[in-house]
Scaffold this motif. Structure first.
Motif, PDB file in Angstrom:
ATOM      1  N   GLU A  15     124.060   5.684  46.647  1.00 25.62           N
ATOM      2  CA  GLU A  15     125.003   6.760  46.931  1.00 25.62           C
ATOM      3  C   GLU A  15     124.780   7.286  48.345  1.00 25.62           C
ATOM      4  N   VAL A  16     125.842   7.239  49.130  1.00 26.22           N
ATOM      5  CA  VAL A  16     125.818   7.719  50.505  1.00 26.22           C
ATOM      6  C   VAL A  16     127.040   8.602  50.720  1.00 26.22           C
ATOM      7  N   ALA A  17     126.831   9.818  51.198  1.00 25.10           N
ATOM      8  CA  ALA A  17     127.932  10.752  51.454  1.00 25.10           C
ATOM      9  C   ALA A  17     128.814  10.917  50.219  1.00 25.10           C
ATOM     10  N   LYS A  18     128.174  11.042  49.059  1.00 25.82           N
ATOM     11  CA  LYS A  18     128.851  11.252  47.770  1.00 25.82           C
ATOM     12  C   LYS A  18     129.639  10.041  47.295  1.00 25.82           C
ATOM     13  N   LYS A  19     129.508   8.917  47.992  1.00 24.73           N
ATOM     14  CA  LYS A  19     130.220   7.706  47.606  1.00 24.73           C
ATOM     15  C   LYS A  19     129.231   6.695  47.040  1.00 24.73           C
ATOM     16  N   LYS A  20     129.528   6.172  45.856  1.00 23.99           N
ATOM     17  CA  LYS A  20     128.659   5.198  45.206  1.00 23.99           C
ATOM     18  C   LYS A  20     129.045   3.781  45.649  1.00 23.99           C
ATOM     19  N   LEU A  21     128.108   3.108  46.296  1.00 22.31           N
ATOM     20  CA  LEU A  21     128.342   1.772  46.823  1.00 22.31           C
ATOM     21  C   LEU A  21     127.537   0.762  46.003  1.00 22.31           C
ATOM     22  N   PHE A  47     118.842  -0.015  58.889  1.00 19.50           N
ATOM     23  CA  PHE A  47     120.023  -0.376  58.106  1.00 19.50           C
ATOM     24  C   PHE A  47     119.698  -1.541  57.173  1.00 19.50           C
ATOM     25  N   ILE A  48     120.420  -1.596  56.060  1.00 20.26           N
ATOM     26  CA  ILE A  48     120.235  -2.710  55.133  1.00 20.26           C
ATOM     27  C   ILE A  48     121.584  -3.072  54.513  1.00 20.26           C
ATOM     28  N   ARG A  49     121.799  -4.367  54.355  1.00 21.52           N
ATOM     29  CA  ARG A  49     123.019  -4.833  53.710  1.00 21.52           C
ATOM     30  C   ARG A  49     122.788  -4.869  52.208  1.00 21.52           C
ATOM     31  N   ILE A 104     127.064  -2.302  54.454  1.00 26.14           N
ATOM     32  CA  ILE A 104     125.766  -2.068  55.092  1.00 26.14           C
ATOM     33  C   ILE A 104     125.571  -0.560  55.091  1.00 26.14           C
ATOM     34  N   ILE A 105     124.366  -0.107  54.737  1.00 30.10           N
ATOM     35  CA  ILE A 105     124.130   1.334  54.674  1.00 30.10           C
ATOM     36  C   ILE A 105     122.966   1.729  55.579  1.00 30.10           C
ATOM     37  N   ALA A 106     122.994   2.985  56.044  1.00 35.01           N
ATOM     38  CA  ALA A 106     121.877   3.544  56.805  1.00 35.01           C
ATOM     39  C   ALA A 106     120.828   4.031  55.810  1.00 35.01           C
ATOM     40  N   LEU A 107     119.608   3.558  55.957  1.00 33.78           N
ATOM     41  CA  LEU A 107     118.560   3.878  54.982  1.00 33.78           C
ATOM     42  C   LEU A 107     118.291   5.374  54.877  1.00 33.78           C
ATOM     43  N   ASN A 108     118.313   6.081  55.999  1.00 37.18           N
ATOM     44  CA  ASN A 108     117.978   7.497  55.923  1.00 37.18           C
ATOM     45  C   ASN A 108     119.155   8.386  55.531  1.00 37.18           C
ATOM     46  N   LEU A 137     111.623   6.009  49.290  1.00 37.12           N
ATOM     47  CA  LEU A 137     112.552   5.861  50.407  1.00 37.12           C
ATOM     48  C   LEU A 137     112.140   6.734  51.589  1.00 37.12           C
ATOM     49  N   ALA A 138     111.793   7.980  51.318  1.00 37.93           N
ATOM     50  CA  ALA A 138     111.381   8.894  52.381  1.00 37.93           C
ATOM     51  C   ALA A 138     110.112   8.391  53.058  1.00 37.93           C
ATOM     52  N   LEU A 139     109.194   7.863  52.262  1.00 38.99           N
ATOM     53  CA  LEU A 139     107.952   7.321  52.818  1.00 38.99           C
ATOM     54  C   LEU A 139     108.232   6.092  53.669  1.00 38.99           C
ATOM     55  N   SER A 140     109.167   5.261  53.218  1.00 41.09           N
ATOM     56  CA  SER A 140     109.530   4.067  53.964  1.00 41.09           C
ATOM     57  C   SER A 140     110.141   4.425  55.320  1.00 41.09           C
ATOM     58  N   VAL A 141     110.970   5.460  55.363  1.00 39.62           N
ATOM     59  CA  VAL A 141     111.574   5.900  56.620  1.00 39.62           C
ATOM     60  C   VAL A 141     110.499   6.350  57.604  1.00 39.62           C
ATOM     61  N   LEU A 142     109.519   7.115  57.132  1.00 32.97           N
ATOM     62  CA  LEU A 142     108.432   7.553  58.002  1.00 32.97           C
ATOM     63  C   LEU A 142     107.628   6.368  58.535  1.00 32.97           C
TER      64      LEU A 142
END
Length: 242
Positions: free
Chosen positions: A218-224, A195-197, A203-207, A17-22
């Motif tokens: 998991e984003v902001a401690k919330k499991k989606l 972003f990805i649905r 929809i979540i922000a990838l980074n 994921l980190a590599l994909s963001v870069l």
């Protein structure tokens, strides 16, 4: 008019994921060109032998070979920007002559500022003017109607968006905004590299992803949840194992 020389980049991170963001961030900047993206320092060593790298984005913490130890093996290293999820490792990075660092999760705005800062330090290869235009460094944003007014929201602040039938909830780092809009129409306005649905309702922000598996993010401690409809695309982007 002569075109400015491209800055050839190498990205190294063991986290997909980190590599994909870069990769996505480098692709968004016309002045940067990605020569290779590597999961290990061993792969990076091979890439350095085959490409003339100007700028190296290197994760400090990697299994088998730490980024700081890897740098010590290079006789003529390129400019280095360390990436790390742990702030205490920044000191170690600067001891190895890194030009700057990026703390994960990396925002695009911070990425741009760091690259500008690094390239301006070497006047023998880089013009003194900023590498990026004002338009390119302007913080991307959207406006949402809520509480009888239009509210500006920076894309870099969005954690995720949740569908509430005829409404959506935009969850940011500082506030939640509920506005009358369909999640599908909003999806069309968001940059796909950021972003990805993952579900009909999310929809979540990838980074902003903190952890993930084949069933949830998991984003902001919330499991989606990741729904079956979007599982293939999410798996492709996050490089999930089958």
């Amino acid at each position: 008019m002569r075109q400015p020389k491209k800055i050839i980049c190498l990205a190294v991170d063991d986290e997909p994921l980190a590599l994909s963001v870069l990769e996505q961030y480098i692709d968004r900047v016309p002045q940067l060109q990605l020569a290779a993206a590597c999961n290990t320092a061993v792969e990076a060593l091979s890439a350095l032998q085959h490409h003339a790298i100007d700028l190296l984005f290197l994760d400090i913490q990697m299994p088998q070979w730490l980024g700081a130890d890897f740098i010590k093996t290079l006789t003529d290293p390129p400019k280095i920007i360390f990436t790390t999820a742990v702030h205490k490792f920044v000191v170690e990075g600067f001891e190895e002559n890194a030009m700057d660092y990026l703390l994960k999760p990396i925002s695009f705005d911070r990425f741009i500022k760091t690259v500008n800062k690094v390239m301006e330090t070497d006047l023998s290869t880089t013009p003194t003017q900023n590498l990026f235009t004002e338009k390119e460094t302007t913080d991307p944003h959207l406006y949402f109607r809520a509480d009888r007014k239009m509210i500006k929201v920076s894309l870099a602040d969005i954690l995720y968006i949740e569908s509430l039938k005829d409404y959506i909830r935009v969850v940011t780092q500082t506030k939640n905004i509920i506005t009358r809009k369909s999640i599908s129409s909003l999806e069309e306005t968001l940059p796909p590299q950021a972003f990805i649905r993952i579900h009909r309702s999310f929809i979540i922000a990838l980074n902003k992803i903190e952890s993930y598996n084949s069933e949830m993010v998991e984003v902001a401690k919330k499991k989606l949840p990741i729904s079956r409809m979007y599982k293939h695309e999410v798996g492709r982007v996050l490089k999930l194992e089958a």
